[in-house]
Design an enzyme around this catalytic site. Structure first.
Site, PDB file in Angstrom:
ATOM      1  N   THR A 139       1.075  -1.221  -0.248  1.00  0.00           N
ATOM      2  CA  THR A 139      -0.076   0.041  -0.346  1.00  0.00           C
ATOM      3  C   THR A 139       0.843   1.384  -0.076  1.00  0.00           C
ATOM      4  O   THR A 139       1.877   1.259   0.545  1.00  0.00           O
ATOM      5  CB  THR A 139      -0.947  -0.017   1.170  1.00  0.00           C
ATOM      6  OG1 THR A 139      -0.022   0.198   2.369  1.00  0.00           O
ATOM      7  CG2 THR A 139      -1.573  -1.309   1.242  1.00  0.00           C
ATOM      8  N   GLY A 140       0.423   2.289  -0.852  1.00  0.00           N
ATOM      9  CA  GLY A 140       1.393   3.474  -0.962  1.00  0.00           C
ATOM     10  C   GLY A 140       2.578   3.016  -1.479  1.00  0.00           C
ATOM     11  O   GLY A 140       3.636   3.609  -1.130  1.00  0.00           O
ATOM     12  N   TYR A 157      -0.195  12.078  14.452  1.00  0.00           N
ATOM     13  CA  TYR A 157       0.424  11.153  13.829  1.00  0.00           C
ATOM     14  C   TYR A 157       1.289  10.211  14.842  1.00  0.00           C
ATOM     15  O   TYR A 157       1.170   9.061  14.299  1.00  0.00           O
ATOM     16  CB  TYR A 157       1.710  11.937  13.106  1.00  0.00           C
ATOM     17  CG  TYR A 157       2.438  11.201  12.053  1.00  0.00           C
ATOM     18  CD1 TYR A 157       2.107  10.585  10.734  1.00  0.00           C
ATOM     19  CD2 TYR A 157       3.706  10.862  12.458  1.00  0.00           C
ATOM     20  CE1 TYR A 157       2.987  10.115  10.008  1.00  0.00           C
ATOM     21  CE2 TYR A 157       4.620  10.110  11.736  1.00  0.00           C
ATOM     22  CZ  TYR A 157       4.071   9.513  10.504  1.00  0.00           C
ATOM     23  OH  TYR A 157       5.061   8.964   9.723  1.00  0.00           O
ATOM     24  N   SER A 176       5.491   5.797  -4.206  1.00  0.00           N
ATOM     25  CA  SER A 176       6.666   6.863  -4.083  1.00  0.00           C
ATOM     26  C   SER A 176       7.376   6.518  -2.603  1.00  0.00           C
ATOM     27  O   SER A 176       6.985   5.628  -2.057  1.00  0.00           O
ATOM     28  CB  SER A 176       6.105   8.081  -4.128  1.00  0.00           C
ATOM     29  OG  SER A 176       5.190   8.379  -3.141  1.00  0.00           O
ATOM     30  N   GLY A 177       8.152   7.425  -2.454  1.00  0.00           N
ATOM     31  CA  GLY A 177       9.093   7.156  -1.162  1.00  0.00           C
ATOM     32  C   GLY A 177       9.272   5.713  -0.939  1.00  0.00           C
ATOM     33  O   GLY A 177       9.899   5.150  -1.684  1.00  0.00           O
ATOM     34  N   SER A 210       6.773   4.141  12.867  1.00  0.00           N
ATOM     35  CA  SER A 210       7.439   5.464  12.607  1.00  0.00           C
ATOM     36  C   SER A 210       8.459   5.420  14.066  1.00  0.00           C
ATOM     37  O   SER A 210       7.956   4.932  15.210  1.00  0.00           O
ATOM     38  CB  SER A 210       6.615   6.570  12.695  1.00  0.00           C
ATOM     39  OG  SER A 210       7.476   7.968  12.923  1.00  0.00           O
ATOM     40  N   GLY A 227       7.832   2.857  -0.192  1.00  0.00           N
ATOM     41  CA  GLY A 227       7.014   2.055  -0.687  1.00  0.00           C
ATOM     42  C   GLY A 227       7.665   1.631  -2.057  1.00  0.00           C
ATOM     43  O   GLY A 227       7.595   0.370  -2.312  1.00  0.00           O
TER      44      GLY A 227
END
Length: 334
Positions: A14-15, A198, A18-19, A176, A21
């Site tokens: 998922t996601g 977050y 970009s980044g 995170s 993922g």
């Protein structure tokens, strides 16, 4: 059919457009593994661009796209049906999509750090106290950060439960370094009354991974959680100008001496995600957060750390999310 042909493994990210993922997809394909990568992304156009990039770098790669917006219950429902329609099994489910809607850096916090240097490492490596965030609301009446980072993935796992169990899947959640128990409250799951939504959502991911492992472990599913450390991605680049990010790069490298979680690049940050692919999940402690780290010399490694939690917290969170799911589905039917 030749019985000796190796089964093509299915990896859903998922996601993944970009980044971290996308870096995960690149790193897995660079291992020349016989697999299918499915990019489950909110923005199909961006996913198509990511797919083309992967195909250029890895011409023989099999890359699929499924539209998935984890902030939307209806989108998760459609994606779950599509995944079950396309695949008879899912070997790895990387729950990586997330959001951190931020407006700016709170420069007024810097003087406070100068008088409290013990907090500098956390501020630099997690952004705690430095990043100002503004949460929103979804079409389902949920807080945006909670829905995108936590609930949408929970809902997806519940909808895919049968195929995940029959596949004896490994689920890897992206948490995170910013995940903090002090910012989480079971009585305020969506963090409506706090300033760190977050951090709250990421700590809840730690708990939820443990709970899923407890719920589905006997059926062959392994659930684990990682932190990608800090890297410059689409979530962080709006905070500063391109010039300032460039000027800060050598400082980030030096900061690895005290904060090795300063991975800086998505490729480095994907280290823990790739590690779970090449490792046997049943021998890894599900109550530990595995963080991607990079040394000042550029060597990537994993740092495991026991997750701080109360014994009943994971199951209580799971029950609260199940109750929320039942309420949302009832509202959709009505």
């Amino acid at each position: 059919m030749n019985g000796n042909l190796k089964k093509r493994e299915i990896v859903v990210i998922t996601g993944g457009n970009s980044g971290v993922g996308l870096a995960l997809a690149q790193r897995l394909l660079s291992l020349e593994i016989y697999l299918t990568i499915c990019l489950a992304c909110r923005n199909v156009s961006k996913a198509e661009v990511a797919k083309e990039k992967l195909k250029v770098d890895f011409p023989a790669a099999v890359v699929d796209i499924v539209q998935l917006d984890t902030s939307s219950v209806s989108s998760v429902n459609r994606a779950a049906k599509e995944l079950q329609k396309r695949y008879s099994s899912i070997d790895y489910l990387y729950l990586n999509a997330g959001t951190m809607p931020s407006t700016s850096i709170d420069w007024s916090h810097l003087p406070w750090l100068l008088f409290h240097p013990s907090y500098i490492r956390d501020a630099v490596s997690t952004g705690e106290g430095l990043i100002q965030m503004v949460d929103g609301d979804t079409e389902d009446g949920l807080k945006l950060i909670f829905a995108t980072n936590l609930y949408g993935h929970f809902h997806l796992v519940k909808k895919l439960e049968n195929i995940l169990c029959s596949s004896r899947s490994q689920i890897v959640w992206t948490s995170s370094s910013n995940a903090r128990k002090k910012h989480f409250n079971l009585n305020d799951l969506q963090h409506k009354n706090g300033a760190q939504p977050y951090s709250s959502s990421k700590y809840a991911i730690n708990l939820l991974s443990i709970a899923v492992n407890e719920k589905l472990g006997d059926r062959g599913v392994r659930s684990h959680v990682i932190s990608p450390g800090f890297s410059v991605t689409a979530m962080t680049t709006p905070l500063l100008s391109d010039l300032l990010w460039t000027l800060l790069y050598p400082i980030f490298i030096l900061l690895r001496l005290i904060a090795p979680t300063m991975c800086v690049t998505p490729w480095n940050s994907a280290e823990a995600l790739v590690w779970f692919y090449v490792s046997d999940g049943k021998y890894i402690n599900p109550e530990k957060l595995h963080t991607s780290c990079t040394s000042v010399f550029g060597k990537n490694y994993i740092m495991p750390e026991k997750i701080e939690f109360s014994p009943d917290e994971p199951s209580q969170l799971y029950q609260e999310l199940e109750a929320l799911q039942a309420r949302l589905e009832k509202e959709i039917i009505e």
